[in-house]
Scaffold this active site. Structure first.
Site, short mmCIF file in Angstrom:
data_model
loop_
_atom_site.label_atom_id
_atom_site.label_comp_id
_atom_site.label_asym_id
_atom_site.label_seq_id
_atom_site.Cartn_x
_atom_site.Cartn_y
_atom_site.Cartn_z
N CYS A 172 0.70 -1.15 0.27
CA CYS A 172 0.07 0.14 0.08
C CYS A 172 1.49 1.18 0.10
O CYS A 172 1.66 1.65 0.88
CB CYS A 172 -0.89 -0.38 0.86
N CYS B 130 -0.25 3.93 1.98
CA CYS B 130 -0.41 4.01 3.35
C CYS B 130 1.86 3.78 3.89
O CYS B 130 1.89 4.45 5.28
CB CYS B 130 -0.13 2.66 3.96
N ASP B 131 2.56 3.82 3.39
CA ASP B 131 3.76 3.43 3.98
C ASP B 131 4.37 4.64 2.75
O ASP B 131 5.90 4.12 3.52
CB ASP B 131 3.88 2.29 3.74
#
Ligand code: NAP
Length: 303
Positions: free
Chosen positions: A130, A133-134
């Site tokens: 992701c 997300c990261d």
């Protein structure tokens, strides 16, 4: 007992909840994680009619708020099975069981893995599924994305604004993802395309240090990377529901555009259904179709 129980709070499930509530039915939505499904990881949606330039998170939140406002109930538990006793369906979760007169299975899909040794162990230590997300962990660093679909193209584009250098590695010479996104990516000076190649090895100590990429001639190149974003597609999350719907060889629930399974009163909506186009707009469309079909089913059986 609810009228309609919906498994999955992605765009398909939440759209189904909106349509079912507007038809006056009681609705319970079960969700294993957080609401939104796959779209919550999309940095910016550009292809949903009349909603260009909205983040996946904002889109999902609006959808959730709309369903809640209309009176849909949400319970955050993982559904692990459905039994069908005709007029009553029982959905078992890891904690409870719930009954309903009709069920819509809108569980979507989960990330496919590369299947390399150490891949699982390195999640959170260089491997991610992701980018939104990261991605921030790779600000000013070197990141690689593997895959050739929309997710890979969008991830590479997103990372190109954060990372110093981005490799986009794809096993073929041409991409499945949209031409418009690819064109934007080609303009990014810090993105290097590595085509006709597979990621064949992850080299790590405590965290990922480098990856090995093998091209079609068998030549191996080692690339020093801080992170590898795996975007090689998704697999349908239907395994727990095979008792009530037929699955094809790839695991998708066999149902036509009417979203009906072979079990009366059990419907399937969204990316876990056999279909040609898996997009946000088709997930939402499935939700509307499945909910309408469920409402018609309930009206027919109560006559
Ligand atoms: P996808 O379209 O299925 O693409 C997966 C990509 O990974 C393909 O390019 C495939 O290569 C490659 N691949 C598969 N297995 C591999 C392996 N073992 N090793 C290396 N490469 C591998 O998946 P996705 O990009 O996650 O998208 C899923 C669905 O969501 C699609 O329908 C997509 O259009 C949709 N989506 C839409 C949006 C949007 O509308 N904004 C955003 C994201 C995703 P080949 O091409 O060679 O098969």
């Amino acid at each position: 007992m609810h009228d309609i129980l919906i498994i999955g709070a992605g765009p398909a499930g939440m759209t189904a909840a909106i349509y079912a509530r507007r038809a006056g039915k009681t609705v319970l939505v079960l969700e294993a994680g957080s609401f939104g499904g796959q779209i919550i990881n999309t940095p910016e949606i550009e292809n949903y009619p009349a909603a260009a330039h909205i983040s996946g998170y904002d889109f999902a939140t609006r959808l959730y708020d709309q369903a809640v406002e209309l009176g849909a109930e949400f319970v955050f538990e993982k559904a692990v099975g459905v039994t069908d006793s005709g007029s009553e369906k029982t959905v078992v979760t890891t904690k409870n069981s719930y009954t309903a007169r009709a069920v819509i299975i809108a569980t979507g899909s989960e990330n496919r893995k590369l299947g390399l040794p150490e891949e699982d162990k390195l999640v959170g230590r260089g491997i991610s599924y992701c980018a939104t997300c990261d991605g921030a962990f790779y600000r000013g660093k070197t990141a690689a994305v593997v895959g050739g679909g929309n997710t890979a193209l969008e991830d590479a584009l997103y990372l190109s604004d954060l990372a110093e250098k981005v490799y986009l590695i794809h096993r073929r010479e041409s991409f499945r993802g949209e031409a418009a996104t690819l064109a934007k990516l080609r303009e990014k000076p810090n993105v290097t395309f590595i085509l006709g190649s597979n990621v064949t090895k992850l080299n790590a100590g405590k965290k990922l240090n480098s990856i090995e990429v093998t091209d079609s001639s068998g030549a191996v190149t080692e690339l020093a990377v801080d992170g590898l974003f795996v975007a090689v597609g998704r697999t349908p999350e239907n395994q727990n529901f095979a008792a009530v719907m037929e699955l094809d060889a790839a695991g998708y629930a066999v149902a036509g555009e009417d979203c009906k399974t072979a079990s009366a009163g059990i419907f399937v909506a969204g990316d876990n259904r056999t279909k040609a186009v898996r997009q946000l707009v088709t997930a939402a469309a499935d939700g509307a179709v499945a909910a309408t079909a469920a409402v018609h089913y309930l009206e027919a059986v109560s006559q």
